[in-house]
Design a protein around this motif. Structure first.
Motif: not given
Length: 550
Positions: A124, A126, A164, A316, A319, A327
């Protein structure tokens, strides 16, 4: 033979030498480090494996280097090997082995530089995540470029990447935005703690156009209308700006969802149960110092309201619930404290802190003639993504923001990025691709085709430098992914463009006048095609176009 191929070959030969000498072969690594020497007369590549292993094996490094040089010289694809200094080994590749890189690139085409290092790891990523209270500012624009490029690089090396955007629609900044829109619609001054800029008046007018009776609504309903409709309109603008900048997201997650879904409460209950949340002075604190943070953090304030970190913890967990095992958060320079905070949040929920990576980006300044530029009419003193694109274009803006490490502040010279000259890095790289495209068209007009049958003729030093630079691309992309540093791709492209321009100045690719076409021309066309392919692959990884004409 690429550097990776050579490293594996040298490791295998080293293992054989160590075994044959009756030494401890368990000390030999699976691969060895190979580097390009600064001076061409020091070989095509050099390795320090003898310096690494000598003392461990109980052998003088230079003596070990001598054994290795003799063995390397007898390996297939290596023309010569010599000991240098205290124990380095310089290696010269055989022409066929070196030039095979050209065929590898032509066979692989767009796949050259891609690999499976990350093995489908679910990532992920972000980035940007700017509050929907105004246009994307210059710092967010840097993340829009770097984050997108990092996503491309990670995917190229086998990562299953989800881009994301965390939509911050919860908190006082949204209240201030709504008050600012309401004031603008009424023709009143901006509230003292509100948002200024032409865009506020424009969004307010759009809210009124969508809900004509908004100003006649009761106070609470009117404010909620400006909040809900205004945020949607602002975010639509943000999405459009990012899309035009070449940055799109797979997922938009709303901060408010963390609270309305009950996930915040679930995380708090879990932390209380596992002992990582404790009460003091009426507030609930995370034992984040147990996990490397510099102080414990308030999660629930004494008034019963959730602190900002409560949303971070829930986000968190959200996710992780969606199956991500890594992450990556890309945050601004003022978020340095989030590194230990987010890792502590992960650890407090029973996860390995390594599931969290936080990249911190430094500031960006626009300059003209060495003087800082303030150029936004839309947003007061804030410089926006749209401003930068209007000034220099998408390609120049993206490339300029990506080509430096995010660890350093950068100055973006607007005048330089408008220049069509070699001083402009993006122009320098794109011009090399356009020049190669023109060369291909000219060859076609002459009825000439590339050929791999005579690559052994490519023995000029400039040809060798270009081939070795092409061969570096796979390792550059792998390292950029491993270190989360897409700027390495840009710097490599500039080196490749330089190697090509030097080659072109020295080696004639097409016959001139009545000169008949020869095997060397066909071989050089193959080299040019491979160079063009690598330039295109690299530019794609940073989201910059590879023009065929300039």
């Amino acid at each position: 033979m690429t550097p990776a191929d050579l490293a594996a070959l040298l490791a295998a030969v080293t293992l054989t030498v160590v075994r044959d000498r009756g030494l401890d072969d368990s000390l030999v690594p699976e691969t060895v480090v190979v580097e390009r020497p600064r001076h061409a007369d020091h070989g095509d590549y050099a390795t320090n494996i003898a310096l690494q292993l000598g003392k461990k094996l109980g052998v003088a490094p230079r003596e070990l280097a001598g054994w290795l040089a003799d063995a390397f010289a007898g390996a297939e694809g290596i023309a010569k090997a010599e000991v240098a200094g205290p124990g380095f080994v310089n290696v010269w590749l055989a022409a066929a082995a070196q030039n095979s890189v050209v065929s590898t690139v032509l066979d692989s085409a767009r796949e050259y530089g891609r690999g499976d290092d990350l093995g489908g790891r679910s990532i992920n990523l972000e980035f940007v995540s700017a509050n929907p209270t105004g246009p994307i500012h210059l710092g967010g624009t840097r993340w829009a470029a770097v984050g997108d490029a990092l996503g491309r690089v990670l995917a190229a090396r086998g990562g299953a990447v989800t881009r994301e955007y965390y939509f911050n629609d919860h908190g006082t900044q949204i209240d201030r935005f709504a008050y600012s829109l309401e004031a603008a619609a009424k023709g009143e001054p901006t509230p003292e703690d509100g948002y200024a800029g032409d865009y506020i008046g424009e969004i307010a007018a759009q809210v009124v156009a969508k809900v004509p009776d908004v100003l006649d609504q009761p106070d609470a309903e009117r404010l909620e209308t400006f909040r809900a409709v205004g945020v949607d309109l602002m975010f639509d603008h943000i999405k459009e700006s990012l899309h035009e900048f070449g940055t799109d997201f797979d997922v938009f997650t709303h901060e408010n969802k963390m609270f309305t879904s009950g996930l915040v409460e679930e995380c708090i209950a879990e932390l209380k149960a596992n002992g990582n949340l404790y009460e003091n002075d009426g507030a609930w604190w995370l034992r984040s110092t147990n996990f490397g943070d510099d102080k414990d953090r308030v999660v629930i304030k004494s008034d019963g309201n959730a602190a900002y970190i409560a949303g971070d913890i829930a986000y968190y967990r959200d996710k992780r619930n969606r199956g991500f095992d890594l992450c990556i958060y890309m945050l601004g320079a003022d978020h340095h404290g989030y590194i230990t905070r987010l890792k502590a949040a992960a650890a407090s929920l029973g996860d390995d802190p390594a599931t969290v990576e936080v990249l911190i980006g430094q500031m960006v300044n626009l300059v003209r003639d060495g003087v800082p530029v303030r150029m936004s009419k839309r947003a007061g003193t804030v410089i926006t993504l749209d401003d930068l694109v209007d000034a220099v274009g998408v390609d120049a803006a993206r490339y300029a923001l990506i080509r430096s490490s995010v660890d350093v502040n950068i100055d973006i010279d607007l005048d330089l990025l408008r220049k069509q000259s070699n001083d402009n890095p993006v122009y320098y790289v794109q011009y090399a691709h356009a020049r190669l495209s023109a060369l291909s068209r000219n060859a076609a007009d002459l009825g000439l085709e590339l050929s791999r049958d005579h690559l052994d003729l490519l023995d000029d030093p400039a040809e060798g430098e270009l081939i070795r630079t092409i061969g570096d691309f796979d390792e550059v992309v792998a390292t950029a992914a491993e270190l989360r540093e897409p700027h390495r791709v840009c710097r490599y492209l500039e080196n490749l463009a330089g190697a090509y321009h030097r080659f072109y100045a020295r080696c004639r690719v097409l016959p001139q006048g009545d000169e008949p076409a020869a095997d060397i021309h066909a071989a050089r066309l193959a080299l040019c095609a491979a160079t063009r392919q690598v330039l295109a692959n690299g530019l794609e990884l940073v989201g910059v176009s590879a023009p065929e004409r300039m």
